[in-house]
Design a protein around this motif. Structure first.
Motif, PDB file in Angstrom:
ATOM      1  N   TYR A 111       0.835  -1.199   0.000  1.00 24.75           N
ATOM      2  CA  TYR A 111       0.000   0.000   0.000  1.00 24.75           C
ATOM      3  C   TYR A 111       0.875   1.257   0.000  1.00 24.75           C
ATOM      4  CZ  TYR A 111      -3.443   3.477   1.398  1.00 24.75           C
ATOM      5  OH  TYR A 111      -4.236   4.596   1.437  1.00 24.75           O
ATOM      6  N   ARG A 112       1.812   1.310   0.917  1.00 25.44           N
ATOM      7  CA  ARG A 112       2.655   2.504   1.048  1.00 25.44           C
ATOM      8  C   ARG A 112       3.528   2.734  -0.186  1.00 25.44           C
ATOM      9  NH1 ARG A 112       4.509   2.530   7.401  1.00 25.44           N
ATOM     10  NH2 ARG A 112       2.422   2.936   8.198  1.00 25.44           N
ATOM     11  N   THR A 113       4.131   1.670  -0.691  1.00 27.00           N
ATOM     12  CA  THR A 113       4.978   1.780  -1.875  1.00 27.00           C
ATOM     13  C   THR A 113       4.169   2.233  -3.086  1.00 27.00           C
ATOM     14  OG1 THR A 113       6.417   0.040  -1.028  1.00 27.00           O
ATOM     15  CG2 THR A 113       6.555   0.489  -3.385  1.00 27.00           C
ATOM     16  N   THR A 114       2.990   1.647  -3.251  1.00 22.86           N
ATOM     17  CA  THR A 114       2.129   1.998  -4.381  1.00 22.86           C
ATOM     18  C   THR A 114       1.622   3.422  -4.255  1.00 22.86           C
ATOM     19  OG1 THR A 114       1.474  -0.316  -4.605  1.00 22.86           O
ATOM     20  CG2 THR A 114       0.068   1.320  -5.683  1.00 22.86           C
ATOM     21  N   LEU A 115       1.276   3.849  -3.049  1.00 19.36           N
ATOM     22  CA  LEU A 115       0.814   5.215  -2.834  1.00 19.36           C
ATOM     23  C   LEU A 115       1.899   6.219  -3.243  1.00 19.36           C
ATOM     24  CD1 LEU A 115      -1.207   7.310  -1.792  1.00 19.36           C
ATOM     25  CD2 LEU A 115      -0.291   6.898   0.516  1.00 19.36           C
ATOM     26  N   THR A 116       3.104   5.993  -2.783  1.00 20.86           N
ATOM     27  CA  THR A 116       4.208   6.897  -3.131  1.00 20.86           C
ATOM     28  C   THR A 116       4.428   6.922  -4.641  1.00 20.86           C
ATOM     29  OG1 THR A 116       5.273   6.590  -0.992  1.00 20.86           O
ATOM     30  CG2 THR A 116       6.680   7.346  -2.798  1.00 20.86           C
ATOM     31  N   ALA A 117       4.438   5.755  -5.267  1.00 19.26           N
ATOM     32  CA  ALA A 117       4.654   5.680  -6.714  1.00 19.26           C
ATOM     33  C   ALA A 117       3.513   6.353  -7.480  1.00 19.26           C
ATOM     34  CB  ALA A 117       4.790   4.222  -7.148  1.00 19.26           C
ATOM     35  N   ALA A 118       2.294   6.163  -7.027  1.00 16.33           N
ATOM     36  CA  ALA A 118       1.139   6.775  -7.704  1.00 16.33           C
ATOM     37  C   ALA A 118       1.169   8.292  -7.578  1.00 16.33           C
ATOM     38  CB  ALA A 118      -0.166   6.218  -7.140  1.00 16.33           C
ATOM     39  N   LEU A 119       1.549   8.796  -6.410  1.00 18.74           N
ATOM     40  CA  LEU A 119       1.664  10.245  -6.234  1.00 18.74           C
ATOM     41  C   LEU A 119       2.805  10.808  -7.083  1.00 18.74           C
ATOM     42  CD1 LEU A 119       0.980  10.592  -2.408  1.00 18.74           C
ATOM     43  CD2 LEU A 119      -0.529  11.290  -4.274  1.00 18.74           C
ATOM     44  N   ASP A 120       3.922  10.086  -7.136  1.00 18.73           N
ATOM     45  CA  ASP A 120       5.042  10.517  -7.982  1.00 18.73           C
ATOM     46  C   ASP A 120       4.617  10.575  -9.447  1.00 18.73           C
ATOM     47  OD1 ASP A 120       6.717  10.667  -5.776  1.00 18.73           O
ATOM     48  OD2 ASP A 120       7.739   8.763  -6.197  1.00 18.73           O
ATOM     49  N   LYS A 121       3.938   9.531  -9.892  1.00 20.65           N
ATOM     50  CA  LYS A 121       3.482   9.463 -11.287  1.00 20.65           C
ATOM     51  C   LYS A 121       2.504  10.600 -11.596  1.00 20.65           C
ATOM     52  CE  LYS A 121       1.173   6.186 -14.383  1.00 20.65           C
ATOM     53  NZ  LYS A 121       0.576   4.834 -14.438  1.00 20.65           N
ATOM     54  N   ALA A 122       1.542  10.819 -10.715  1.00 24.45           N
ATOM     55  CA  ALA A 122       0.564  11.892 -10.918  1.00 24.45           C
ATOM     56  C   ALA A 122       1.242  13.257 -10.871  1.00 24.45           C
ATOM     57  CB  ALA A 122      -0.546  11.810  -9.881  1.00 24.45           C
ATOM     58  N   GLY A 123       2.288  13.382 -10.062  1.00 20.31           N
ATOM     59  CA  GLY A 123       3.010  14.645  -9.945  1.00 20.31           C
ATOM     60  C   GLY A 123       3.727  15.050 -11.218  1.00 20.31           C
ATOM     61  N   ALA A 124       3.945  14.088 -12.115  1.00 20.69           N
ATOM     62  CA  ALA A 124       4.571  14.387 -13.405  1.00 20.69           C
ATOM     63  C   ALA A 124       3.604  15.132 -14.326  1.00 20.69           C
ATOM     64  CB  ALA A 124       5.045  13.102 -14.068  1.00 20.69           C
ATOM     65  N   ASP A 125       2.317  15.096 -14.010  1.00 18.32           N
ATOM     66  CA  ASP A 125       1.305  15.827 -14.781  1.00 18.32           C
ATOM     67  C   ASP A 125       1.274  17.257 -14.249  1.00 18.32           C
ATOM     68  OD1 ASP A 125      -1.041  16.991 -15.781  1.00 18.32           O
ATOM     69  OD2 ASP A 125      -2.198  15.141 -15.582  1.00 18.32           O
ATOM     70  N   PRO A 126       1.650  18.236 -15.060  1.00 16.55           N
ATOM     71  CA  PRO A 126       1.688  19.629 -14.578  1.00 16.55           C
ATOM     72  C   PRO A 126       0.359  20.108 -13.992  1.00 16.55           C
ATOM     73  CG  PRO A 126       2.686  19.463 -16.761  1.00 16.55           C
ATOM     74  CD  PRO A 126       2.075  18.119 -16.457  1.00 16.55           C
ATOM     75  N   ALA A 127      -0.742  19.593 -14.490  1.00 13.27           N
ATOM     76  CA  ALA A 127      -2.049  20.008 -13.982  1.00 13.27           C
ATOM     77  C   ALA A 127      -2.283  19.525 -12.554  1.00 13.27           C
ATOM     78  CB  ALA A 127      -3.158  19.495 -14.900  1.00 13.27           C
ATOM     79  N   LEU A 128      -1.551  18.478 -12.151  1.00  8.33           N
ATOM     80  CA  LEU A 128      -1.754  17.916 -10.813  1.00  8.33           C
ATOM     81  C   LEU A 128      -0.623  18.237  -9.844  1.00  8.33           C
ATOM     82  CD1 LEU A 128      -3.132  14.388 -11.795  1.00  8.33           C
ATOM     83  CD2 LEU A 128      -4.422  16.441 -11.166  1.00  8.33           C
ATOM     84  N   ALA A 129       0.432  18.865 -10.314  1.00  7.96           N
ATOM     85  CA  ALA A 129       1.609  19.119  -9.481  1.00  7.96           C
ATOM     86  C   ALA A 129       1.271  19.902  -8.213  1.00  7.96           C
ATOM     87  CB  ALA A 129       2.681  19.837 -10.291  1.00  7.96           C
ATOM     88  N   ALA A 130       0.434  20.924  -8.318  1.00  8.12           N
ATOM     89  CA  ALA A 130       0.086  21.719  -7.134  1.00  8.12           C
ATOM     90  C   ALA A 130      -0.710  20.892  -6.142  1.00  8.12           C
ATOM     91  CB  ALA A 130      -0.712  22.965  -7.549  1.00  8.12           C
ATOM     92  N   ALA A 131      -1.604  20.050  -6.640  1.00 10.03           N
ATOM     93  CA  ALA A 131      -2.395  19.190  -5.742  1.00 10.03           C
ATOM     94  C   ALA A 131      -1.487  18.207  -5.011  1.00 10.03           C
ATOM     95  CB  ALA A 131      -3.476  18.447  -6.519  1.00 10.03           C
ATOM     96  N   ILE A 132      -0.518  17.644  -5.714  1.00  8.02           N
ATOM     97  CA  ILE A 132       0.438  16.719  -5.106  1.00  8.02           C
ATOM     98  C   ILE A 132       1.240  17.440  -4.025  1.00  8.02           C
ATOM     99  CG2 ILE A 132       2.491  15.294  -5.501  1.00  8.02           C
ATOM    100  CD1 ILE A 132       0.029  14.049  -6.656  1.00  8.02           C
ATOM    101  N   ALA A 133       1.723  18.621  -4.346  1.00  4.84           N
ATOM    102  CA  ALA A 133       2.497  19.403  -3.373  1.00  4.84           C
ATOM    103  C   ALA A 133       1.655  19.679  -2.137  1.00  4.84           C
ATOM    104  CB  ALA A 133       2.987  20.700  -4.007  1.00  4.84           C
ATOM    105  N   SER A 134       0.406  19.985  -2.327  1.00  3.28           N
ATOM    106  CA  SER A 134      -0.493  20.263  -1.194  1.00  3.28           C
ATOM    107  C   SER A 134      -0.685  19.014  -0.336  1.00  3.28           C
ATOM    108  CB  SER A 134      -1.837  20.767  -1.712  1.00  3.28           C
ATOM    109  OG  SER A 134      -2.729  20.953  -0.653  1.00  3.28           O
ATOM    110  N   VAL A 135      -0.875  17.891  -0.981  1.00  2.83           N
ATOM    111  CA  VAL A 135      -1.080  16.633  -0.244  1.00  2.83           C
ATOM    112  C   VAL A 135       0.174  16.268   0.551  1.00  2.83           C
ATOM    113  CG1 VAL A 135      -1.311  14.121  -0.585  1.00  2.83           C
ATOM    114  CG2 VAL A 135      -2.821  15.696  -1.815  1.00  2.83           C
ATOM    115  N   ARG A 136       1.304  16.459  -0.043  1.00  9.78           N
ATOM    116  CA  ARG A 136       2.544  16.031   0.595  1.00  9.78           C
ATOM    117  C   ARG A 136       3.046  16.989   1.676  1.00  9.78           C
ATOM    118  NH1 ARG A 136       5.671  12.899  -4.312  1.00  9.78           N
ATOM    119  NH2 ARG A 136       4.873  10.857  -3.666  1.00  9.78           N
ATOM    120  N   THR A 137       2.538  18.205   1.713  1.00 14.14           N
ATOM    121  CA  THR A 137       2.971  19.131   2.766  1.00 14.14           C
ATOM    122  C   THR A 137       1.950  19.254   3.884  1.00 14.14           C
ATOM    123  OG1 THR A 137       2.063  21.040   1.572  1.00 14.14           O
ATOM    124  CG2 THR A 137       4.394  20.512   1.200  1.00 14.14           C
TER     125      THR A 137
END
Length: 138
Positions: A111-137
């Protein structure tokens, strides 16, 4: 479209992508559903390893009938049992078993490994980068 609608849409897109990745990985590697994994986690963290069915439904975001079916699947696998509330015979608890605790611990790394990988993958999409940054902070 308003800024709120656009932001909400990106958040929903992120949620959908990550949930799909998690669900596929848990089912493929462990034969367990995402809601089942989360339910085991909530039960494992609960005092005495038990929650009323309504509390469990709220904790994992399911309605009453969906949580009843999910708990039945957990029971079939020996991962939880139902118990009547001593104070109120109408109340029913779901109680995690030792097998359920072991199963949750076994799946947790995936679960944890997949979550990190999925967030990393989604973070490569410029439209989602701000959302990823918000989730991770947060």
């Amino acid at each position: 479209m308003s800024n709120d609608e656009d932001s909400w849409g990106r958040l929903l897109q992120l949620h959908t992508r990550v949930e799909q990745e998690l669900a596929k990985a848990l089912q493929r590697k462990h034969g367990i559903g995402l809601s089942e994994y989360r339910a085991l986690g909530k039960l494992a963290a609960a005092p005495k390893g038990e929650l009323r069915m309504q509390e469990l439904a709220e904790a994992v975001g399911l309605n009453q009938s969906s949580v009843s079916r999910m708990v039945a699947r957990l029971e079939e696998r020996g991962l939880s049992v139902r118990d009547l509330c001593e104070d109120d015979r109408r109340g029913v608890y779901s109680v995690i078993t030792e097998a359920g605790r072991a199963r949750h611990a076994e799946v947790e790394t995936t679960y944890r490994t997949t979550l990190t990988a999925a967030l990393d993958k989604a973070g490569a999409d410029p439209a989602l980068a701000a959302a990823i940054a918000s989730v991770r902070t947060a």
